[in-house]
Design a protein around this motif. Structure first.
Motif, mmCIF file in Angstrom:
data_model
loop_
_atom_site.group_PDB
_atom_site.id
_atom_site.type_symbol
_atom_site.label_atom_id
_atom_site.label_comp_id
_atom_site.label_asym_id
_atom_site.label_seq_id
_atom_site.Cartn_x
_atom_site.Cartn_y
_atom_site.Cartn_z
ATOM 1 N N ASP A 1 3.220 4.564 -4.295
ATOM 2 C CA ASP A 1 2.351 5.491 -5.026
ATOM 3 C C ASP A 1 2.307 5.068 -6.492
ATOM 4 N N ARG A 2 1.171 4.540 -6.944
ATOM 5 C CA ARG A 2 1.096 4.021 -8.303
ATOM 6 C C ARG A 2 0.595 5.040 -9.322
ATOM 7 N N SER A 3 0.293 6.251 -8.854
ATOM 8 C CA SER A 3 -0.266 7.214 -9.806
ATOM 9 C C SER A 3 0.809 7.654 -10.786
ATOM 10 N N LYS B 1 7.966 8.119 -5.545
ATOM 11 C CA LYS B 1 6.821 7.218 -5.523
ATOM 12 C C LYS B 1 6.939 6.118 -4.480
ATOM 13 N N ASN B 2 8.016 6.164 -3.697
ATOM 14 C CA ASN B 2 8.213 5.149 -2.662
ATOM 15 C C ASN B 2 8.206 3.735 -3.234
ATOM 16 N N LYS B 3 8.714 3.602 -4.465
ATOM 17 C CA LYS B 3 8.651 2.311 -5.138
ATOM 18 C C LYS B 3 10.037 1.665 -5.142
ATOM 19 N N GLU C 1 11.671 6.914 -8.965
ATOM 20 C CA GLU C 1 10.554 6.095 -8.503
ATOM 21 C C GLU C 1 10.680 5.801 -7.013
ATOM 22 N N GLU D 1 0.804 -1.222 0.000
ATOM 23 C CA GLU D 1 0.000 0.000 0.000
ATOM 24 C C GLU D 1 0.840 1.277 0.000
ATOM 25 N N SER D 2 2.078 1.196 0.481
ATOM 26 C CA SER D 2 2.875 2.433 0.601
ATOM 27 C C SER D 2 3.397 2.932 -0.733
#
Lengths: 442, 326
Positions: A110-112, A280-282, A276, A107-108
């Motif tokens: 950010d996929r936008s 985006k925390n990815k 990213e 959930e953490s």
């Protein structure tokens, strides 16, 4: 004006068959294999067990030291087993096998798709994010990125160089990233500049990618501390030392690191991964990989979840050609030929190249005719014709004094030799033996 | 996907180049001068070339098969090239049995006894020629008539005429009146060895080899340049006793030697600076032999002497290392 490096270099046919193919998502595999050794340095420590439920982006193996990296899952599902599997080196290494179930992300993350250009992060925050998200060099060397951001005491970085050369024939992953994710790459550059504490960044791009040069130049206009440097097309322009020479004019002294001339180099793919991670925390669990080859039906660029078997990529590009001789992970000059297509892609996989029988054929070895082409080709100014018989005769001390440790294993010598001598094979033997001797002295 | 995959180390691609392609390019570069020799010397030139090539290839094949007991491949073209180069360094009318001895020395002694292609320290064709010159001095200095020469009474080389004239005390200006003109030298209407006479055709071969990237300019330019400068200095100091430098570089096999013999890859230095030093050495020794030595021309000896220095040059003149001092 095109800049370049002065010593050596060759001009193999570019064969950028997939240059116009937009990046496509590769369908999820049935199971993935996460190797614990996907980077230079200590292999990571597994922290999951058989039966655990995993989400996309979940930490599954932790960094095992300063020169090491975290590894995250690229899929959601259940851990099926933890066992030894063969990787691209041909040897077995520890790996986590996960059976894929759905596509549930942590959930953490950010996929936008919104591009965020305004931020207020400091160097420490950025560096920590790079560590926690497991970012390593995606140019192929997989050096843990945070280590490059912490120069040894007494040395200071003056310029950040972003490597968009992509000098290997056939590979186009970085090219497509620069066309499709240019804005993100520039933001990533800015983030790396803050983390490193430099006021200047240069993005080097080879001149056979004019669309990338113009796109990145246009996007860089609003950053007055980032410039684009167009480079002459010559292999190995993407080699770290050659790139620094072309962009800054300085030659990294023999035996030293790039930081000694104030330069730090990062690949464009790594730079995108930094964007990213920080914005985006990815974590790093997928990357762009080129699948290509003269006999491949649809040479393409795929966004691939790490751990996917190589075979899946070849299927998606039109299936295995009938005249396949080798499947190479990487480019044709420095890539590794694989023992099977079950081997999974990992962080350092920039391309999968199917070499057909005609192209991969090695002709019979003849006597060295002392033509000197290997010397003309060597970008490090070495004498390959002399180093090869020294290795054959185990003259390790002589090889060390002839600077074998400077060899970047680019393959230019073997490529040009008219007598088909396997020069690089012997140089690698010499380099690893001399390296061991040097380490044992300390 | 049950195909068997090949495992071999990188690089996985290779340039379209081979030893036989290099040999072929050199042979093609020699063809204009070779055809000219057939035209001006007639059948003797054809026979000498044929016998030399067949003997060289034959001796290499026999030595490989019966003495060394290895696979007798002669397909790399190097024996053919040695045969042509040997022929080009001989008088076209040389008795054929002497040509065969020359081939045996060139291939057997100068090349195969050192380990075959790539291992010979001396230029094989030149070793053959010099052996014959010393063993058969009369036959090796008996020149055939050049059918195209203006004054076709003797076939003597210009340098031989110059040496004889200077010895007998004739002033240079008088000697020059008896010699072929510059255009004769350039086109090849003079006496001399089979392949050395036509400067323009040898230069065409040079340009072809540069285009094909088989050789670089460093050795030919340094050989010709150093001969020009050295003889130029001598001529400026004493024009009555010395021929002008232009005449020197157009005669005596300078073009053949500088372009085709000194540039032999196996026996010349590996680095560009080493090649320049090599070329200057050849030029200086050639002029010394011509002016103060007993022979009218000296480039064959000069090249062989500098071949002996090649390993020493390679040891001390290294290519530029990336990132600092050697």
């Amino acid at each position: 004006m095109l800049r370049t490096f002065k010593i050596g270099g060759i001009h193999p046919a570019a064969n950028k068959l997939s240059a116009n193919k937009e990046i496509e998502n590769l369908p999820l595999p049935d199971s993935i294999t996460i190797l614990v050794a996907q980077h230079i340095g200590a292999p990571s420590k597994v922290i999951v067990s058989k039966g655990d439920k995993i989400k996309v982006g979940q930490l599954v193996a932790t960094s095992a030291g300063f020169v090491s990296a975290n590894i995250h899952s690229s899929v959601s599902g259940t851990v099926s087993k933890i066992e030894m599997v063969t990787d691209s080196s041909g040897y077995k290494k520890e790996a986590i096998i996960i059976n894929v179930e759905g596509d549930e992300w942590d959930e953490s993350i950010d996929r936008s798709p919104k591009i965020v250009a305004n931020f207020d992060f400091d160097a420490k925050y950025i560096s920590n994010k790079i560590v926690s998200c497991g970012i390593v060099g995606l140019g192929g060397a997989t050096f843990p990125t945070h280590v490059k951001l912490m120069p040894p005491s007494g040395m200071k970085a003056k310029v950040l160089i972003i490597n968009g050369a992509e000098c290997e024939p056939y590979l186009t992953a970085d090219h497509r990233l620069m066309l499709e994710k240019g804005e993100e790459i520039l933001i990533g550059t800015k983030l790396l500049m803050i983390a490193l504490g430099v006021e200047k960044a240069v993005i080097g791009i080879e001149n056979n990618k004019p669309d990338a040069i113009s796109n990145i130049t246009k996007l860089s206009e609003k950053y007055n501390d980032i410039t684009v440097c167009a480079l002459k097309v010559k292999y190995p322009q993407g080699g770290e030392k050659q790139l620094i020479k072309a962009v800054t004019g300085s030659e990294v002294p023999s035996g030293s690191l790039p930081i000694s001339v104030g330069a730090v180099v990062n690949n464009v793919g790594t730079t995108f991964a930094v964007y990213e991670a920080v914005i985006k925390n990815k974590p790093l669990f997928e990357r762009v990989i080129t699948v290509t080859g003269k006999s491949v039906k649809n040479p393409s660029n795929f966004l691939v979840r790490l751990g996917t078997p190589v075979g899946n990529l070849i299927e998606a590009a039109g299936g295995m050609p009938n005249d396949v001789a080798k499947v190479v992970m990487g480019g044709p000059m420095m890539g590794k030929s694989l023992t099977s297509v079950d081997i999974p892609v990992s962080k350092g996989t920039s391309g999968i190249l199917v070499v057909n029988e005609k192209e991969g054929h090695r002709n019979e070895i003849e006597n060295c005719i002392r033509c000197g082409r290997c010397i003309e080709a060597c970008p490090m100014g070495l004498e390959p014709y002399l180093l090869m018989p020294l290795a054959e005769n185990k003259r390790w001390d002589d090889m060390e004094s002839l600077h074998i440790m400077d060899c970047i294993e680019c393959g230019s010598c073997t490529y040009t030799c008219p007598a088909n001598r396997p020069i690089l094979d012997y140089l690698r033997l010499g380099k690893s033996t001399v390296g061991t001797i040097i380490r044992n002295r300390k | 996907m049950s195909k068997i995959l090949t495992i071999s180390p990188s690089p996985h691609i290779h340039q379209e180049s081979s030893v036989s392609k290099i040999m072929q390019s050199v042979i093609i570069a020699l063809i204009p001068a070779l055809i000219w020799s057939f035209f001006v010397f007639g059948l003797p030139a054809v026979l000498t070339t044929l016998v030399s090539v067949i003997a060289c290839v034959g001796f290499e094949w026999l030595i490989k098969k019966y003495l060394l007991k290895v696979n007798p491949t002669v397909s790399d073209g190097s024996a053919v090239l040695t045969g042509i180069l040997l022929a080009m360094n001989l008088p076209a009318s040389l008795p054929l049995w002497i040509v065969i001895i020359g081939a045996l020395i060139a291939i057997g002694v100068a090349k195969m006894s050192f380990g075959g292609l790539g291992n010979n320290p001396f230029n094989p064709a030149l070793v053959g020629r010099v052996f014959l010159l010393i063993s058969f001095p009369v036959q090796m200095t008996t020149w055939p008539i050049n059918n195209n020469a203006v004054d076709a009474t003797t076939g003597a080389t210009p340098l031989a005429l110059i040496k004889a004239g200077l010895k007998s005390g004739t002033p240079v200006s008088d000697i020059m009146k008896e010699l072929p003109t510059y255009s004769d030298l350039f086109i090849g209407n003079i006496g001399g060895s089979l392949g050395e006479i036509s400067v323009v055709l040898l230069l065409i071969g040079f340009i072809f080899m540069l285009f094909k990237k088989v050789i670089s300019w460093h050795i030919p330019v340094s050989v010709i340049g150093s001969i020009f400068i050295f003889t130029g200095i001598l001529w400026l100091v004493n024009p009555d006793q010395n021929i002008n430098p232009v005449y020197h570089i157009l005669t005596g096999g300078v073009m053949l030697g500088a372009i085709f013999m000194a540039t032999d890859m196996v026996t010349s230095p590996m680095s560009k600076w080493g090649q320049l030093i090599f070329g200057v050495g050849i030029g200086v020794i050639t002029v010394c032999i011509r002016v103060w030595g007993a022979y009218p021309e000296g480039i064959s000896f000069a090249i062989l002497i500098m071949n002996a220095f090649t390993p020493l040059i390679n040891k001390f003149v290294k290519p530029k290392l990336f990132g600092g001092k050697q």
